[in-house]
Design a protein around this motif. Structure first.
Motif, PDB file in Angstrom:
ATOM      1  N   GLU A   1     -29.833  -4.886  15.343  1.00  0.00           N
ATOM      2  CA  GLU A   1     -29.565  -3.490  16.134  1.00  0.00           C
ATOM      3  C   GLU A   1     -29.930  -2.405  14.973  1.00  0.00           C
ATOM      4  N   VAL A   2     -30.913  -1.258  15.480  1.00  0.00           N
ATOM      5  CA  VAL A   2     -31.424  -0.550  14.429  1.00  0.00           C
ATOM      6  C   VAL A   2     -30.740   0.904  14.838  1.00  0.00           C
ATOM      7  N   HIS A   3     -29.907   1.482  13.893  1.00  0.00           N
ATOM      8  CA  HIS A   3     -29.347   2.441  13.864  1.00  0.00           C
ATOM      9  C   HIS A   3     -29.625   3.913  13.207  1.00  0.00           C
ATOM     10  N   ARG A   4     -30.811   3.725  12.618  1.00  0.00           N
ATOM     11  CA  ARG A   4     -31.738   4.588  11.805  1.00  0.00           C
ATOM     12  C   ARG A   4     -33.092   4.555  12.008  1.00  0.00           C
ATOM     13  N   GLY A   5     -33.703   5.460  12.827  1.00  0.00           N
ATOM     14  CA  GLY A   5     -35.058   5.703  13.158  1.00  0.00           C
ATOM     15  C   GLY A   5     -36.014   5.843  11.711  1.00  0.00           C
TER      16      GLY A   5
ATOM     17  N   PHE B   1     -38.418   7.584  16.759  1.00  0.00           N
ATOM     18  CA  PHE B   1     -37.420   6.389  16.890  1.00  0.00           C
ATOM     19  C   PHE B   1     -36.144   6.751  16.713  1.00  0.00           C
ATOM     20  N   ALA B   2     -35.822   7.775  15.854  1.00  0.00           N
ATOM     21  CA  ALA B   2     -34.198   8.215  15.724  1.00  0.00           C
ATOM     22  C   ALA B   2     -33.840   8.761  16.766  1.00  0.00           C
TER      23      ALA B   2
ATOM     24  N   ARG C   1     -33.928   7.524  19.607  1.00  0.00           N
ATOM     25  CA  ARG C   1     -33.878   6.198  20.561  1.00  0.00           C
ATOM     26  C   ARG C   1     -32.762   5.374  20.031  1.00  0.00           C
ATOM     27  N   THR C   2     -32.083   5.698  18.752  1.00  0.00           N
ATOM     28  CA  THR C   2     -31.277   4.707  18.478  1.00  0.00           C
ATOM     29  C   THR C   2     -29.746   4.888  18.941  1.00  0.00           C
ATOM     30  N   PRO C   3     -28.962   3.910  18.990  1.00  0.00           N
ATOM     31  CA  PRO C   3     -29.191   2.589  18.554  1.00  0.00           C
ATOM     32  C   PRO C   3     -30.176   1.707  19.486  1.00  0.00           C
ATOM     33  N   TYR C   4     -31.241   0.880  18.906  1.00  0.00           N
ATOM     34  CA  TYR C   4     -31.754  -0.115  19.765  1.00  0.00           C
ATOM     35  C   TYR C   4     -32.140  -1.347  19.000  1.00  0.00           C
TER      36      TYR C   4
ATOM     37  N   GLN D   1     -38.724  -5.219  21.308  1.00  0.00           N
ATOM     38  CA  GLN D   1     -37.479  -4.267  21.671  1.00  0.00           C
ATOM     39  C   GLN D   1     -36.885  -5.396  22.415  1.00  0.00           C
TER      40      GLN D   1
END
Length: 133
Positions: free
Chosen positions: A66-70, A75-76, A78-81, A97
């Motif tokens: 899980e990404v919390h920092r784009g 991308f930032a 759209r976090t978290p993704y 994704q």
């Protein structure tokens, strides 16, 4: 030198497929191995007889994060993704994704969305629920 917005011929079939909501891979006519169509030679046997083929789009989650920092503003926002590695039923492992309740071993079906910086449709892995048809 090609224009910045063009792609090599093997990869163009993949992008055209994404635009048509189809997962187009390369299949070796010599050994029947599947791969992402970004190469002119088969990664399994070295053969040069590759043909575009439509994959089922079904697979299993091998890993995810899980990404919390784009990495940039796009991308930032759209976090978290979730980004996951998907082992397709045909064999190749793709990164994309993840959507839904992603877990290792979860069955997924590939979908497509144009939520990319350039607007090009890209695949995503949708977790299949037990009641999905």
């Amino acid at each position: 030198m090609p224009a910045p917005d063009t792609y090599a011929p093997p990869y163009s079939s993949y992008l055209e497929g994404c635009a048509e909501q189809r997962l187009v891979m390369a299949r070796c006519d010599d050994c029947a191995s599947w791969q992402l169509p970004a190469f002119f030679t088969c990664r399994a046997c070295g053969g040069r007889n590759l043909s575009p083929a439509i994959a089922s789009g079904r697979g299993t989650v091998a890993s995810f994060t899980e990404v919390h920092r784009g990495s940039n503003a796009f991308f930032a926002a759209r976090t978290p993704y979730v980004i996951c590695l998907v082992d397709l039923d045909e064999g190749p492992r793709l990164m994309m994704q993840g959507r839904g309740r992603v877990a290792i071993g979860a069955a997924v079906k590939v979908g497509f969305a144009a939520d990319t910086p350039d607007g090009q449709p890209a695949p995503f892995a949708a977790v299949e629920t037990p009641d999905a048809v």
